[in-house]
Design a protein around this motif. Structure first.
Motif, PDB file in Angstrom:
ATOM      1  N   ASN A 130       0.951  -1.077  -0.273  1.00 27.38           N
ATOM      2  CA  ASN A 130      -0.060  -0.335   0.271  1.00 27.38           C
ATOM      3  C   ASN A 130       1.190   0.895   0.297  1.00 27.38           C
ATOM      4  O   ASN A 130       1.838   1.380   0.997  1.00 27.38           O
ATOM      5  CB  ASN A 130      -1.171   0.420   0.920  1.00 27.38           C
ATOM      6  CG  ASN A 130      -2.220   1.310   1.457  1.00 27.38           C
ATOM      7  OD1 ASN A 130      -1.973   2.549   0.714  1.00 27.38           O
ATOM      8  ND2 ASN A 130      -3.100   1.244   1.997  1.00 27.38           N
TER       9      ASN A 130
ATOM     10  N   ALA B 212       1.294   4.967  -2.280  1.00 24.70           N
ATOM     11  CA  ALA B 212       1.156   6.591  -3.041  1.00 24.70           C
ATOM     12  C   ALA B 212       2.095   7.270  -3.421  1.00 24.70           C
ATOM     13  O   ALA B 212       3.178   7.515  -2.618  1.00 24.70           O
ATOM     14  CB  ALA B 212       0.577   7.639  -1.922  1.00 24.70           C
TER      15      ALA B 212
ATOM     16  N   ASN C 231      -0.598   5.001  -6.883  1.00 24.95           N
ATOM     17  CA  ASN C 231      -1.591   5.681  -5.333  1.00 24.95           C
ATOM     18  C   ASN C 231      -3.007   3.988  -5.406  1.00 24.95           C
ATOM     19  O   ASN C 231      -3.895   4.004  -6.141  1.00 24.95           O
ATOM     20  CB  ASN C 231      -2.296   6.372  -5.640  1.00 24.95           C
ATOM     21  CG  ASN C 231      -2.580   6.891  -3.732  1.00 24.95           C
ATOM     22  OD1 ASN C 231      -3.337   5.723  -2.989  1.00 24.95           O
ATOM     23  ND2 ASN C 231      -3.640   8.320  -4.286  1.00 24.95           N
ATOM     24  N   THR C 232      -2.178   3.336  -4.675  1.00 22.62           N
ATOM     25  CA  THR C 232      -2.563   2.287  -4.740  1.00 22.62           C
ATOM     26  C   THR C 232      -2.597   1.529  -3.428  1.00 22.62           C
ATOM     27  O   THR C 232      -1.933   0.646  -2.261  1.00 22.62           O
ATOM     28  CB  THR C 232      -2.617   1.105  -5.986  1.00 22.62           C
ATOM     29  OG1 THR C 232      -2.634  -0.365  -5.867  1.00 22.62           O
ATOM     30  CG2 THR C 232      -0.892   0.332  -5.160  1.00 22.62           C
ATOM     31  N   ILE C 233      -3.807  -0.214  -2.430  1.00 21.38           N
ATOM     32  CA  ILE C 233      -3.430  -0.715  -1.448  1.00 21.38           C
ATOM     33  C   ILE C 233      -3.180  -2.351  -1.687  1.00 21.38           C
ATOM     34  O   ILE C 233      -2.802  -2.415  -1.198  1.00 21.38           O
ATOM     35  CB  ILE C 233      -4.867  -0.035  -0.972  1.00 21.38           C
ATOM     36  CG1 ILE C 233      -5.599  -1.123  -2.375  1.00 21.38           C
ATOM     37  CG2 ILE C 233      -5.467   0.877  -0.263  1.00 21.38           C
ATOM     38  CD1 ILE C 233      -7.161  -1.378  -1.036  1.00 21.38           C
ATOM     39  N   ASP C 234      -3.067  -2.670  -3.190  1.00 22.98           N
ATOM     40  CA  ASP C 234      -2.079  -3.699  -3.070  1.00 22.98           C
ATOM     41  C   ASP C 234      -1.690  -3.957  -4.338  1.00 22.98           C
ATOM     42  O   ASP C 234      -2.343  -5.448  -5.520  1.00 22.98           O
ATOM     43  CB  ASP C 234      -3.919  -4.499  -3.271  1.00 22.98           C
ATOM     44  CG  ASP C 234      -5.250  -4.080  -4.964  1.00 22.98           C
ATOM     45  OD1 ASP C 234      -4.002  -3.367  -5.881  1.00 22.98           O
ATOM     46  OD2 ASP C 234      -6.005  -5.046  -4.693  1.00 22.98           O
ATOM     47  N   ARG C 235      -0.315  -3.653  -4.546  1.00 24.81           N
ATOM     48  CA  ARG C 235       0.045  -3.323  -5.218  1.00 24.81           C
ATOM     49  C   ARG C 235       1.476  -4.697  -4.894  1.00 24.81           C
ATOM     50  O   ARG C 235       1.617  -5.032  -3.959  1.00 24.81           O
ATOM     51  CB  ARG C 235       1.032  -2.489  -5.459  1.00 24.81           C
ATOM     52  CG  ARG C 235       2.194  -2.514  -7.240  1.00 24.81           C
ATOM     53  CD  ARG C 235       1.354  -2.538  -7.714  1.00 24.81           C
ATOM     54  NE  ARG C 235       3.231  -2.561  -8.993  1.00 24.81           N
ATOM     55  CZ  ARG C 235       2.896  -1.316  -9.600  1.00 24.81           C
ATOM     56  NH1 ARG C 235       2.793  -0.695 -10.051  1.00 24.81           N
ATOM     57  NH2 ARG C 235       3.618  -1.800 -11.122  1.00 24.81           N
TER      58      ARG C 235
ATOM     59  N   TYR D  97       2.470   3.086   2.927  1.00 25.86           N
ATOM     60  CA  TYR D  97       1.646   2.522   3.867  1.00 25.86           C
ATOM     61  C   TYR D  97       1.756   1.329   5.096  1.00 25.86           C
ATOM     62  O   TYR D  97       2.058   0.754   6.009  1.00 25.86           O
ATOM     63  CB  TYR D  97      -0.116   3.164   4.320  1.00 25.86           C
ATOM     64  CG  TYR D  97       0.461   4.586   3.227  1.00 25.86           C
ATOM     65  CD1 TYR D  97       0.538   5.681   4.216  1.00 25.86           C
ATOM     66  CD2 TYR D  97      -0.055   4.477   2.087  1.00 25.86           C
ATOM     67  CE1 TYR D  97       0.389   7.168   3.947  1.00 25.86           C
ATOM     68  CE2 TYR D  97      -0.366   6.596   1.381  1.00 25.86           C
ATOM     69  CZ  TYR D  97      -0.053   7.139   2.803  1.00 25.86           C
ATOM     70  OH  TYR D  97      -0.095   8.635   2.182  1.00 25.86           O
ATOM     71  N   SER D  98       2.099   0.499   3.898  1.00 26.02           N
ATOM     72  CA  SER D  98       2.312  -1.340   4.652  1.00 26.02           C
ATOM     73  C   SER D  98       2.193  -2.257   3.593  1.00 26.02           C
ATOM     74  O   SER D  98       2.534  -1.649   2.193  1.00 26.02           O
ATOM     75  CB  SER D  98       0.218  -1.758   5.007  1.00 26.02           C
ATOM     76  OG  SER D  98      -0.008  -1.771   4.048  1.00 26.02           O
ATOM     77  N   MET D  99       2.748  -2.964   3.666  1.00 29.42           N
ATOM     78  CA  MET D  99       3.185  -4.406   3.020  1.00 29.42           C
ATOM     79  C   MET D  99       3.029  -5.870   3.740  1.00 29.42           C
ATOM     80  O   MET D  99       3.730  -5.714   4.940  1.00 29.42           O
ATOM     81  CB  MET D  99       4.366  -4.675   1.891  1.00 29.42           C
ATOM     82  CG  MET D  99       5.891  -4.135   3.554  1.00 29.42           C
ATOM     83  SD  MET D  99       6.955  -4.064   3.015  1.00 29.42           S
ATOM     84  CE  MET D  99       7.542  -5.524   1.975  1.00 29.42           C
TER      85      MET D  99
END
Length: 73
Positions: free
Chosen positions: A2, A4, A34-38, A68-70
């Motif tokens: 996640n 950006a 800008n993605t939450i699940d790349r 933001y997270s991985m």
């Protein structure tokens, strides 16, 4: 992952050995958006089994970007 980036920004991930040297063929391309699940990919046919039970480090290079997270799968 996640993350950006701005229009000019990017994220790049490298896998390093225990002495902080990049391991050849284990670097992502510059990714942007800008993605939450790349899903992050490395060289085609990359086999991560060689890292089983070995210490590795990740280096994140960011330019005008936020992570933001991985997670690992």
């Amino acid at each position: 992952m996640n993350f950006a980036t701005s229009a000019a920004g990017y994220v790049k991930i490298e896998i390093l050995d225990k002495t902080y040297r990049p391991i050849e063929n284990y670097a992502s391309c510059e990714i942007f958006g800008n993605t939450i699940d790349r899903k992050i990919t490395f060289a085609d046919g990359t086999d991560f089994s060689e890292f089983a039970d070995k210490p590795v480090r990740l280096r994140f290079r960011l330019r005008d970007a936020k992570i933001y997270s991985m997670k690992f799968e």
